[in-house]
Structure formats: structure tokens, C-alpha cells
Design a protein around this motif. Sequence first.
Motif, PDB file in Angstrom:
ATOM      1  N   LEU A  69       0.747  -1.316  -0.101  1.00  0.00           N
ATOM      2  CA  LEU A  69      -0.174   0.298  -0.025  1.00  0.00           C
ATOM      3  C   LEU A  69       1.046   1.368  -0.122  1.00  0.00           C
ATOM      4  CD1 LEU A  69      -2.997  -1.071   2.801  1.00  0.00           C
ATOM      5  CD2 LEU A  69      -2.858  -0.862   0.412  1.00  0.00           C
ATOM      6  N   SER A  70       0.573   2.430  -0.476  1.00  0.00           N
ATOM      7  CA  SER A  70       1.610   3.802  -0.388  1.00  0.00           C
ATOM      8  C   SER A  70       0.754   3.776   0.820  1.00  0.00           C
ATOM      9  CB  SER A  70       1.347   4.290  -2.055  1.00  0.00           C
ATOM     10  OG  SER A  70      -0.105   4.912  -2.109  1.00  0.00           O
ATOM     11  N   LEU A  71       1.452   5.060   1.729  1.00  0.00           N
ATOM     12  CA  LEU A  71       1.494   5.701   2.369  1.00  0.00           C
ATOM     13  C   LEU A  71      -0.063   7.277   1.814  1.00  0.00           C
ATOM     14  CD1 LEU A  71       3.855   6.299   4.559  1.00  0.00           C
ATOM     15  CD2 LEU A  71       2.377   5.042   5.025  1.00  0.00           C
ATOM     16  N   ASP A  72       0.362   7.576   0.434  1.00  0.00           N
ATOM     17  CA  ASP A  72      -0.937   8.098   0.259  1.00  0.00           C
ATOM     18  C   ASP A  72      -2.082   7.454   0.228  1.00  0.00           C
ATOM     19  OD1 ASP A  72       0.981  10.427  -0.261  1.00  0.00           O
ATOM     20  OD2 ASP A  72       1.339   9.989  -2.012  1.00  0.00           O
ATOM     21  N   VAL A  74      -2.842   4.940   1.900  1.00  0.00           N
ATOM     22  CA  VAL A  74      -4.007   4.600   3.038  1.00  0.00           C
ATOM     23  C   VAL A  74      -4.555   6.215   3.742  1.00  0.00           C
ATOM     24  CG1 VAL A  74      -2.476   4.315   5.509  1.00  0.00           C
ATOM     25  CG2 VAL A  74      -1.964   3.101   3.762  1.00  0.00           C
ATOM     26  N   TRP A  75      -4.487   6.684   3.632  1.00  0.00           N
ATOM     27  CA  TRP A  75      -4.109   8.660   4.406  1.00  0.00           C
ATOM     28  C   TRP A  75      -4.873   8.524   3.687  1.00  0.00           C
ATOM     29  CZ3 TRP A  75      -4.165  11.393   8.535  1.00  0.00           C
ATOM     30  CH2 TRP A  75      -4.242  12.028   8.454  1.00  0.00           C
ATOM     31  N   ALA A  76      -5.702   8.529   2.235  1.00  0.00           N
ATOM     32  CA  ALA A  76      -7.060   9.084   1.304  1.00  0.00           C
ATOM     33  C   ALA A  76      -8.139   8.028   2.086  1.00  0.00           C
ATOM     34  CB  ALA A  76      -6.738   8.448   0.518  1.00  0.00           C
ATOM     35  N   GLN A  77      -7.600   6.900   2.145  1.00  0.00           N
ATOM     36  CA  GLN A  77      -8.841   5.843   3.231  1.00  0.00           C
ATOM     37  C   GLN A  77      -8.909   6.189   4.171  1.00  0.00           C
ATOM     38  OE1 GLN A  77     -10.804   3.505   1.376  1.00  0.00           O
ATOM     39  NE2 GLN A  77      -9.534   4.627  -0.842  1.00  0.00           N
ATOM     40  N   VAL A  78      -7.969   5.998   5.082  1.00  0.00           N
ATOM     41  CA  VAL A  78      -8.938   6.667   6.331  1.00  0.00           C
ATOM     42  C   VAL A  78      -8.909   8.583   7.040  1.00  0.00           C
ATOM     43  CG1 VAL A  78      -6.826   6.600   8.367  1.00  0.00           C
ATOM     44  CG2 VAL A  78      -6.656   4.998   6.945  1.00  0.00           C
ATOM     45  N   SER A  79      -8.812   9.184   6.120  1.00  0.00           N
ATOM     46  CA  SER A  79      -9.061  10.102   6.676  1.00  0.00           C
ATOM     47  C   SER A  79     -10.532  10.660   6.452  1.00  0.00           C
ATOM     48  CB  SER A  79      -7.459  11.186   5.931  1.00  0.00           C
ATOM     49  OG  SER A  79      -7.861  11.414   4.890  1.00  0.00           O
ATOM     50  N   ILE A  80     -11.272   9.956   5.767  1.00  0.00           N
ATOM     51  CA  ILE A  80     -12.038  10.007   5.784  1.00  0.00           C
ATOM     52  C   ILE A  80     -13.074  10.173   6.024  1.00  0.00           C
ATOM     53  CG2 ILE A  80     -14.835   9.133   3.985  1.00  0.00           C
ATOM     54  CD1 ILE A  80     -12.453   7.353   2.261  1.00  0.00           C
ATOM     55  N   ARG A  81     -14.234  11.620   5.888  1.00  0.00           N
ATOM     56  CA  ARG A  81     -14.436  11.421   6.746  1.00  0.00           C
ATOM     57  C   ARG A  81     -16.031  11.401   6.800  1.00  0.00           C
ATOM     58  NH1 ARG A  81     -14.254  17.281  10.191  1.00  0.00           N
ATOM     59  NH2 ARG A  81     -15.184  16.130  11.834  1.00  0.00           N
ATOM     60  N   THR A  82     -16.687  10.914   8.149  1.00  0.00           N
ATOM     61  CA  THR A  82     -18.098  10.530   7.434  1.00  0.00           C
ATOM     62  C   THR A  82     -18.889  11.812   8.488  1.00  0.00           C
ATOM     63  OG1 THR A  82     -17.834   8.178   8.758  1.00  0.00           O
ATOM     64  CG2 THR A  82     -19.966   8.604   8.921  1.00  0.00           C
ATOM     65  N   PRO A  83     -20.323  11.855   7.150  1.00  0.00           N
ATOM     66  CA  PRO A  83     -20.980  13.536   7.844  1.00  0.00           C
ATOM     67  C   PRO A  83     -21.609  13.288   8.724  1.00  0.00           C
ATOM     68  CG  PRO A  83     -21.522  12.154   5.135  1.00  0.00           C
ATOM     69  CD  PRO A  83     -20.025  11.103   5.959  1.00  0.00           C
ATOM     70  N   GLU A  84     -22.015  14.869   9.131  1.00  0.00           N
ATOM     71  CA  GLU A  84     -22.252  14.248  11.024  1.00  0.00           C
ATOM     72  C   GLU A  84     -23.646  14.793  10.572  1.00  0.00           C
ATOM     73  OE1 GLU A  84     -21.169  16.631  13.766  1.00  0.00           O
ATOM     74  OE2 GLU A  84     -18.540  15.707  13.100  1.00  0.00           O
ATOM     75  N   PRO A  85     -24.207  13.593  10.861  1.00  0.00           N
ATOM     76  CA  PRO A  85     -26.048  14.069  10.628  1.00  0.00           C
ATOM     77  C   PRO A  85     -27.079  15.709  10.835  1.00  0.00           C
ATOM     78  CG  PRO A  85     -25.779  12.142  12.447  1.00  0.00           C
ATOM     79  CD  PRO A  85     -24.118  12.851  11.950  1.00  0.00           C
ATOM     80  N   MET A  86     -27.433  15.575  10.171  1.00  0.00           N
ATOM     81  CA  MET A  86     -27.660  17.174   9.968  1.00  0.00           C
ATOM     82  C   MET A  86     -28.923  17.226  10.874  1.00  0.00           C
ATOM     83  SD  MET A  86     -28.407  18.382   5.530  1.00  0.00           S
ATOM     84  CE  MET A  86     -28.958  20.175   6.465  1.00  0.00           C
ATOM     85  N   ALA A  87     -29.079  17.967  12.014  1.00  0.00           N
ATOM     86  CA  ALA A  87     -30.238  18.430  12.725  1.00  0.00           C
ATOM     87  C   ALA A  87     -31.170  18.761  12.022  1.00  0.00           C
ATOM     88  CB  ALA A  87     -29.705  19.344  13.895  1.00  0.00           C
ATOM     89  N   VAL A  88     -32.581  17.793  12.813  1.00  0.00           N
ATOM     90  CA  VAL A  88     -33.946  18.384  11.804  1.00  0.00           C
ATOM     91  C   VAL A  88     -34.213  19.655  13.394  1.00  0.00           C
ATOM     92  CG1 VAL A  88     -36.166  17.715  11.372  1.00  0.00           C
ATOM     93  CG2 VAL A  88     -33.454  16.193  11.187  1.00  0.00           C
ATOM     94  N   SER A  89     -34.394  20.169  12.033  1.00  0.00           N
ATOM     95  CA  SER A  89     -35.512  21.741  12.778  1.00  0.00           C
ATOM     96  C   SER A  89     -36.660  21.390  13.130  1.00  0.00           C
ATOM     97  CB  SER A  89     -34.910  22.891  12.331  1.00  0.00           C
ATOM     98  OG  SER A  89     -35.932  23.315  11.126  1.00  0.00           O
ATOM     99  N   SER A  90     -37.663  21.987  13.767  1.00  0.00           N
ATOM    100  CA  SER A  90     -39.389  21.668  13.927  1.00  0.00           C
ATOM    101  C   SER A  90     -39.516  23.008  13.689  1.00  0.00           C
ATOM    102  CB  SER A  90     -39.937  21.173  14.859  1.00  0.00           C
ATOM    103  OG  SER A  90     -39.287  21.171  16.508  1.00  0.00           O
TER     104      SER A  90
END
Length: 90
Positions: A69-72, A74-90
Motif C-alpha cells: 500500500l502507498s502511504l498516500d 492509506v491516508w486517503a482511505q483513513v482520513s475520509i470523514r463520515t458526514p455528521e447527521p443534520m439536525a432536524v429543526s421543527s
Amino acid sequence: MVRLPLTAEEIERGQRLGALLREARADRSILEVALDAGVSPETLRKIETGRVATPAFSTIAVLAAVLGLSLDDVWAQVSIRTPEPMAVSS
């Protein structure tokens, strides 16, 4: 030296790293990969299961090299951020 607790992001990143290494290891045994990388099988097992979420860079580098594996990548796969759930306003 006091170690600060890991953040949720660090834990997630460690889990993604572990999954990536397990996938790259494929049918090779933990023992074989660990010996080739010069780390203990228990260390590799802990990284793969996310119990060591922030391994040393040198450990990641040698494992990546052994697994082709290239370190690039590895970093690309590991650094992916999961989007945070959006707050639902009422």
C-alpha cells in the motif's frame, strides 16, 4: 506522561485503518505479515481491531510497505470523514 483520551474522530480513523489493513492482508496470516513488518502479531491484531487507534507512523509505514500500500492511499482511505447527521429543526 499523561495520555489524553482519544477523540471520536481518532477512534473512527483507527477503525478505518484496521479495516484497510485487514483487507490488504487478504489471505495472509497475521503472523506472516507481522513478522515481515517486524512488529508483534499482537500489535497487528490490536491495530486491525481498532484497539490501537493511533499507531506510530513508522509502524503504519512498514505495514503499508509489506502490504503493498502507498502511504498516500492509506491516508486517503483513513482520513475520509463520515458526514455528521443534520439536525432536524421543527
